[in-house]
Design a protein around this motif. Structure first.
Motif, PDB file in Angstrom:
ATOM      1  N   ALA A  38      -7.843   2.273  -0.033  1.00  0.00           N
ATOM      2  CA  ALA A  38      -8.248   0.883   0.210  1.00  0.00           C
ATOM      3  C   ALA A  38      -7.154  -0.085  -0.224  1.00  0.00           C
ATOM      4  CB  ALA A  38      -9.539   0.579  -0.538  1.00  0.00           C
ATOM      5  N   LEU A  39      -6.557   0.166  -1.395  1.00  0.00           N
ATOM      6  CA  LEU A  39      -5.484  -0.699  -1.885  1.00  0.00           C
ATOM      7  C   LEU A  39      -4.241  -0.594  -1.000  1.00  0.00           C
ATOM      8  CD1 LEU A  39      -5.786  -0.246  -5.760  1.00  0.00           C
ATOM      9  CD2 LEU A  39      -6.527  -2.184  -4.371  1.00  0.00           C
ATOM     10  N   ALA A  40      -3.983   0.615  -0.491  1.00  0.00           N
ATOM     11  CA  ALA A  40      -2.852   0.782   0.431  1.00  0.00           C
ATOM     12  C   ALA A  40      -3.067  -0.049   1.689  1.00  0.00           C
ATOM     13  CB  ALA A  40      -2.687   2.260   0.785  1.00  0.00           C
ATOM     14  N   PHE A  41      -4.304  -0.063   2.178  1.00  0.00           N
ATOM     15  CA  PHE A  41      -4.656  -0.860   3.357  1.00  0.00           C
ATOM     16  C   PHE A  41      -4.498  -2.348   3.053  1.00  0.00           C
ATOM     17  CE2 PHE A  41      -8.030  -3.205   5.657  1.00  0.00           C
ATOM     18  CZ  PHE A  41      -7.621  -2.983   6.955  1.00  0.00           C
ATOM     19  N   LEU A  42      -4.996  -2.786   1.884  1.00  0.00           N
ATOM     20  CA  LEU A  42      -4.903  -4.196   1.499  1.00  0.00           C
ATOM     21  C   LEU A  42      -3.449  -4.642   1.381  1.00  0.00           C
ATOM     22  CD1 LEU A  42      -7.657  -4.716  -1.227  1.00  0.00           C
ATOM     23  CD2 LEU A  42      -7.536  -5.801   1.026  1.00  0.00           C
ATOM     24  N   PHE A  43      -2.622  -3.801   0.763  1.00  0.00           N
ATOM     25  CA  PHE A  43      -1.208  -4.139   0.607  1.00  0.00           C
ATOM     26  C   PHE A  43      -0.550  -4.332   1.970  1.00  0.00           C
ATOM     27  CE2 PHE A  43       3.251  -3.005   0.536  1.00  0.00           C
ATOM     28  CZ  PHE A  43       3.748  -3.727  -0.537  1.00  0.00           C
ATOM     29  N   ALA A  44      -0.824  -3.402   2.899  1.00  0.00           N
ATOM     30  CA  ALA A  44      -0.213  -3.492   4.226  1.00  0.00           C
ATOM     31  C   ALA A  44      -0.653  -4.761   4.945  1.00  0.00           C
ATOM     32  CB  ALA A  44      -0.590  -2.252   5.044  1.00  0.00           C
ATOM     33  N   VAL A  45      -1.950  -5.045   4.920  1.00  0.00           N
ATOM     34  CA  VAL A  45      -2.475  -6.240   5.594  1.00  0.00           C
ATOM     35  C   VAL A  45      -1.899  -7.511   4.970  1.00  0.00           C
ATOM     36  CG1 VAL A  45      -4.551  -7.615   6.022  1.00  0.00           C
ATOM     37  CG2 VAL A  45      -4.601  -5.138   6.379  1.00  0.00           C
ATOM     38  N   GLY A  46      -1.912  -7.576   3.626  1.00  0.00           N
ATOM     39  CA  GLY A  46      -1.402  -8.758   2.933  1.00  0.00           C
ATOM     40  C   GLY A  46       0.078  -8.979   3.173  1.00  0.00           C
ATOM     41  N   ALA A  47       0.858  -7.895   3.166  1.00  0.00           N
ATOM     42  CA  ALA A  47       2.308  -8.012   3.356  1.00  0.00           C
ATOM     43  C   ALA A  47       2.636  -8.530   4.753  1.00  0.00           C
ATOM     44  CB  ALA A  47       2.974  -6.658   3.120  1.00  0.00           C
ATOM     45  N   ILE A  48       1.920  -8.037   5.769  1.00  0.00           N
ATOM     46  CA  ILE A  48       2.194  -8.458   7.148  1.00  0.00           C
ATOM     47  C   ILE A  48       1.708  -9.887   7.393  1.00  0.00           C
ATOM     48  CG2 ILE A  48       1.626  -8.019   9.568  1.00  0.00           C
ATOM     49  CD1 ILE A  48       1.554  -5.026   8.860  1.00  0.00           C
ATOM     50  N   LEU A  49       0.499 -10.205   6.941  1.00  0.00           N
ATOM     51  CA  LEU A  49      -0.025 -11.564   7.116  1.00  0.00           C
ATOM     52  C   LEU A  49       0.842 -12.577   6.370  1.00  0.00           C
ATOM     53  CD1 LEU A  49      -3.913 -11.098   6.819  1.00  0.00           C
ATOM     54  CD2 LEU A  49      -2.568 -11.537   8.887  1.00  0.00           C
ATOM     55  N   GLY A  50       1.276 -12.222   5.166  1.00  0.00           N
ATOM     56  CA  GLY A  50       2.131 -13.121   4.377  1.00  0.00           C
ATOM     57  C   GLY A  50       3.448 -13.397   5.086  1.00  0.00           C
TER      58      GLY A  50
ATOM     59  N   LEU B  41       6.172  -8.896   3.669  1.00  0.00           N
ATOM     60  CA  LEU B  41       6.592  -9.462   2.388  1.00  0.00           C
ATOM     61  C   LEU B  41       5.771  -8.782   1.295  1.00  0.00           C
ATOM     62  CD1 LEU B  41       6.901 -13.288   3.123  1.00  0.00           C
ATOM     63  CD2 LEU B  41       8.741 -11.754   2.451  1.00  0.00           C
ATOM     64  N   PRO B  42       6.386  -7.860   0.542  1.00  0.00           N
ATOM     65  CA  PRO B  42       5.646  -7.102  -0.476  1.00  0.00           C
ATOM     66  C   PRO B  42       4.917  -7.968  -1.486  1.00  0.00           C
ATOM     67  CG  PRO B  42       7.777  -6.083  -0.083  1.00  0.00           C
ATOM     68  CD  PRO B  42       7.777  -7.374   0.693  1.00  0.00           C
ATOM     69  N   ILE B  43       5.467  -9.145  -1.844  1.00  0.00           N
ATOM     70  CA  ILE B  43       4.827  -9.987  -2.857  1.00  0.00           C
ATOM     71  C   ILE B  43       3.437 -10.417  -2.398  1.00  0.00           C
ATOM     72  CG2 ILE B  43       5.897 -12.100  -1.959  1.00  0.00           C
ATOM     73  CD1 ILE B  43       5.037 -11.289  -5.648  1.00  0.00           C
ATOM     74  N   TYR B  44       3.265 -10.653  -1.091  1.00  0.00           N
ATOM     75  CA  TYR B  44       1.945 -11.027  -0.575  1.00  0.00           C
ATOM     76  C   TYR B  44       1.002  -9.827  -0.580  1.00  0.00           C
ATOM     77  CZ  TYR B  44       3.351 -15.687   0.930  1.00  0.00           C
ATOM     78  OH  TYR B  44       3.781 -17.002   0.948  1.00  0.00           O
ATOM     79  N   GLY B  45       1.543  -8.645  -0.275  1.00  0.00           N
ATOM     80  CA  GLY B  45       0.724  -7.445  -0.345  1.00  0.00           C
ATOM     81  C   GLY B  45       0.231  -7.190  -1.755  1.00  0.00           C
ATOM     82  N   ILE B  46       1.135  -7.362  -2.732  1.00  0.00           N
ATOM     83  CA  ILE B  46       0.758  -7.212  -4.141  1.00  0.00           C
ATOM     84  C   ILE B  46      -0.255  -8.281  -4.527  1.00  0.00           C
ATOM     85  CG2 ILE B  46       1.628  -7.358  -6.515  1.00  0.00           C
ATOM     86  CD1 ILE B  46       4.292  -6.227  -5.429  1.00  0.00           C
TER      87      ILE B  46
END
Length: 258
Positions: free
Chosen positions: A6-18, A50-55
């Motif tokens: 789930a966290l891997a999915f969230l990171f990917a979504v957040g990084a791309i949207l960011g 952007l990894p910072i947004y995924g984090i």
């Protein structure tokens, strides 16, 4: 729910949207200087993430779950306030740790708050701490349940994990390439005893690519290193001018204070 997945999915979504948000803002809304002439990739990596947004999204989800569970039965306003405070602390600490590592180890500055009031080394400042808190409040109030439902859907459609795996395969390759670029920047910074402002370097690289009509060569490290080294020389001069600007402003402020 499989938490790591789930966290891997969230990171990917957040990084791309960011990345999409930053790209639109920097290139279509903010047209200051070179950004009005050519597109600038808003991230350090080459791909659209952007990894910072995924984090950030991952941490906001965890914080929202932990705080809401811990304060179950408390007034909603109090829960939101608690989420805001925790997000402010956690995200500011992440900025501090990441920014210090970049400055002291890699001789690189990815963001610059030096002109903001109360900043620490240009890495953190009260304004952006407050912005992180506001984002935490907005996330918890309007987005948390949306992300939660996405995760529920994801847990019931694990075939989609193939695409998440594909994302991480490309993302890891990108990180390896970016690590080589970081090593080049660090070497240059060590030899010139300076910290490179990455925003200036990106603008110089974009300018050179446009002038020379060069296409980006993802697997040609040597060619890209040569381009980076040339751009670093030009960026070094801009960094010196920036330092003079900050010293001049500092002297003016000290003079007014006295």
């Amino acid at each position: 729910m499989n938490v790591p997945l789930a966290l891997a999915f969230l990171f990917a979504v957040g990084a791309i949207l960011g990345w999409c948000i930053e790209f639109l803002f920097r290139n279509l809304i903010s047209h200051k200087g070179p950004r009005g002439k050519y597109f600038i990739n808003p991230g350090f990596c080459q791909g659209p993430w952007l990894p910072i947004y995924g984090i950030g999204v991952s941490f906001m989800f965890i914080i929202s779950e932990v705080v809401s569970g811990w304060m179950e039965g408390k007034p909603q306003g109090l829960v939101i306030a608690a989420v805001i405070v925790v997000v402010m602390i956690v995200m500011t600490l992440l900025e501090l740790i990441g920014g210090t590592f970049l400055l002291d180890v890699l001789n690189m500055r990815l963001w610059d708050y030096r002109e903001r009031w109360g900043n620490y080394r240009g890495i953190t400042c009260p304004l952006f701490t407050a912005i992180w808190g506001a984002l935490g409040g907005v996330y918890f109030t309007f987005l948390h349940m949306i992300f939660y439902h996405w995760l529920e859907w994801f847990s019931q459609n694990l075939a989609f994990a193939f695409f998440v795996g594909l994302f991480y395969g490309v993302f890891v390759l990108d990180l390896l390439y970016s690590a080589g670029k970081a090593a080049t920047i660090k070497e240059f910074g060590d030899s010139h005893d300076m910290v490179i402002q990455y925003e200036l370097l990106k603008e110089e690289l974009a300018k050179r690519r446009k002038e020379q009509h060069e296409k980006f060569k993802f697997l040609n490290q040597a060619a890209q290193d040569g381009s980076i080294r040339k751009a670093l020389e030009e960026t070094a001069e801009k960094v010196k001018e920036t330092k003079k600007h900050y010293r001049k402003n500092s002297r003016k402020k000290n003079g007014k204070a006295n």
